[in-house]
Design a protein around this motif. Structure first.
Motif, short mmCIF file in Angstrom:
data_model
loop_
_atom_site.label_atom_id
_atom_site.label_comp_id
_atom_site.label_asym_id
_atom_site.label_seq_id
_atom_site.Cartn_x
_atom_site.Cartn_y
_atom_site.Cartn_z
N ARG A 122 0.83 -1.22 0.00
CA ARG A 122 0.00 0.00 0.00
C ARG A 122 0.86 1.25 0.00
O ARG A 122 1.80 1.35 0.74
CB ARG A 122 -0.92 0.02 1.23
CG ARG A 122 -1.88 1.20 1.24
CD ARG A 122 -2.06 1.75 2.64
NE ARG A 122 -0.80 2.11 3.24
CZ ARG A 122 -0.15 3.27 3.01
NH1 ARG A 122 -0.66 4.19 2.23
NH2 ARG A 122 1.03 3.51 3.59
N ARG A 123 0.55 2.18 -0.88
CA ARG A 123 1.21 3.48 -0.91
C ARG A 123 0.13 4.54 -1.07
O ARG A 123 -0.95 4.25 -1.57
CB ARG A 123 2.19 3.56 -2.10
CG ARG A 123 3.37 2.61 -2.06
CD ARG A 123 4.31 2.85 -0.89
NE ARG A 123 4.68 4.22 -0.68
CZ ARG A 123 5.71 4.84 -1.28
NH1 ARG A 123 6.48 4.18 -2.10
NH2 ARG A 123 5.98 6.11 -1.03
N LYS A 176 -0.88 9.37 -5.68
CA LYS A 176 -1.26 10.77 -5.88
C LYS A 176 -1.94 11.03 -7.22
O LYS A 176 -2.55 12.07 -7.40
CB LYS A 176 -0.03 11.68 -5.72
CG LYS A 176 0.79 11.42 -4.45
CD LYS A 176 0.12 11.93 -3.19
CE LYS A 176 0.79 11.42 -1.94
NZ LYS A 176 0.96 12.36 -0.88
N PRO A 236 -4.81 13.64 -5.95
CA PRO A 236 -5.45 12.34 -5.66
C PRO A 236 -6.97 12.46 -5.68
O PRO A 236 -7.67 11.57 -6.16
CB PRO A 236 -4.96 11.99 -4.24
CG PRO A 236 -3.80 12.88 -3.97
CD PRO A 236 -3.94 14.08 -4.84
N MET A 255 -6.38 11.57 2.92
CA MET A 255 -6.11 13.03 2.85
C MET A 255 -6.75 13.75 4.02
O MET A 255 -7.91 13.52 4.35
CB MET A 255 -6.72 13.60 1.56
CG MET A 255 -6.05 13.12 0.29
SD MET A 255 -6.92 13.73 -1.17
CE MET A 255 -8.44 12.85 -1.04
N GLY A 287 -6.09 17.10 3.86
CA GLY A 287 -6.10 18.42 3.23
C GLY A 287 -7.46 18.67 2.61
O GLY A 287 -7.70 18.31 1.45
N GLN A 292 5.99 6.64 -8.23
CA GLN A 292 5.90 6.65 -6.76
C GLN A 292 7.29 6.95 -6.18
O GLN A 292 8.27 6.28 -6.52
CB GLN A 292 5.43 5.25 -6.31
CG GLN A 292 4.97 5.18 -4.90
CD GLN A 292 3.48 5.47 -4.76
OE1 GLN A 292 2.67 4.76 -5.33
NE2 GLN A 292 3.16 6.49 -4.01
N GLN A 309 9.78 4.88 -0.49
CA GLN A 309 9.07 4.96 0.80
C GLN A 309 10.08 4.97 1.94
O GLN A 309 10.94 4.10 2.02
CB GLN A 309 8.14 3.76 0.94
CG GLN A 309 7.19 3.87 2.12
CD GLN A 309 6.27 2.65 2.22
OE1 GLN A 309 6.73 1.52 2.03
NE2 GLN A 309 5.01 2.88 2.51
N ARG A 355 10.61 5.02 6.17
CA ARG A 355 10.03 4.91 7.51
C ARG A 355 11.14 5.08 8.53
O ARG A 355 12.30 4.71 8.27
CB ARG A 355 9.38 3.53 7.71
CG ARG A 355 8.06 3.34 6.97
CD ARG A 355 6.99 4.30 7.44
NE ARG A 355 5.70 4.03 6.82
CZ ARG A 355 5.25 4.63 5.71
NH1 ARG A 355 5.99 5.52 5.08
NH2 ARG A 355 4.06 4.33 5.24
#
Ligand SMILES: Cc1cc2nc3c(=O)[nH]c(=O)nc-3n(C[C@H](O)[C@H](O)[C@H](O)COP(=O)(O)O)c2cc1C
Length: 236
Positions: free
Chosen positions: A11-12, A15, A69, A185, A187, A221, A224, A226
């Motif tokens: 999962r990402r 956008k 998105p 989101m 936003g 993408q 990622q 973390r």
């Protein structure tokens, strides 16, 4: 690896989506997975608005500040913490218990617990009951181990937001497992979006909007990142 872990690790936050039809079957699977998330007291204090029609989606995307998105999603889910859902939820569970032939004693038990919950979860007019509760729990805590229930409206929304967020995470993992992608989101213009959905300022607070669709092949993408495990985790 196990399918659930695959979905979690794949999962990402996507956008840019490409247009894709989300069938009613897929929509129901995704929403069903969301509502199977655990919730405090099993109260499920949230509402999920599925925004799928072109006109409504365009309006909601605009209220998500036109973020890509939202603009490119096939559907948007508005997840709303609902602190006014208690009585209807209790009623629903009672009806289910009666229909499922629960023993009378169990039903009475549930009714009693629900009543105590309702009292504990009531701020009262002008927050007077909340102030009494705060003093009472503070005193009790001096000699016994006891948690503090939510007191202010803000506390109630914080309480409901935890369960709402778990439903959102279930929704995103389920979507991933079923072959579509998502982007959570925060936003958005909360005041205008609440107005648009006809939400009550008293009982409802939008937690997040989730864009759903199929990742556009043109969208690259980013890697990622973390925090390392030992920055996040303390093992005692
Ligand atoms: C509560 C929350 C709010 C977010 N709000 C936005 C947002 O408004 N717009 C956006 O593009 N991404 C948003 N994101 C996505 C994050 O940017 C993304 O999850 C984070 O950068 C990690 O990327 P990953 O999910 O691909 O691992 C949000 C994520 C969360 C959990």
């Amino acid at each position: 690896m196990n399918d659930i872990l695959d979905a979690i690790f794949q999962r990402r936050a996507v956008k840019v989506f490409e247009p894709v039809e989300i069938s009613q079957g897929l929509r129901e699977q995704i929403l069903n997975a969301a509502r199977h998330a655990p919730s405090s007291f099993n109260a499920q204090p949230y509402k999920l608005y599925w925004v799928g029609s072109a006109a409504e989606k365009a309006a909601v995307a605009k209220l998500c500040m036109g973020q890509s998105p939202a603009e490119t999603a096939s559907a948007l889910v508005v997840a709303v913490a609902d602190i006014g859902s208690g009585p209807a939820t209790t009623q629903g569970q009672l009806e289910w218990m009666r229909k499922s032939n629960f023993a009378e004693a169990k039903i009475r038990d549930y009714e009693r617990t629900a009543k105590i919950g309702r009292i504990l979860f009531m701020p009262g007019p002008l927050g007077i009951f909340a102030a009494i509760k705060r003093a009472l729990f503070w005193l009790m805590n001096l000699w016994m181990t006891i948690g503090m229930p939510p007191l202010s409206r803000q506390d109630f929304f914080k309480w409901a937001t935890k369960s709402t967020s778990l439903a959102c995470q279930n929704l995103m993992i389920a979507a991933e497992a079923l072959g579509v992608n998502t982007c959570p989101m925060e936003g958005f213009d909360g005041r205008r979006l609440s107005q648009y959905l006809g939400l009550s300022h008293r009982y409802h607070e939008i937690v997040m909007v989730i864009a759903i669709g199929k990742k556009s092949p043109a969208y690259v993408q980013p890697p990622q990142w973390r925090r390392p495990l030992d920055m996040t985790v303390t093992v005692l």
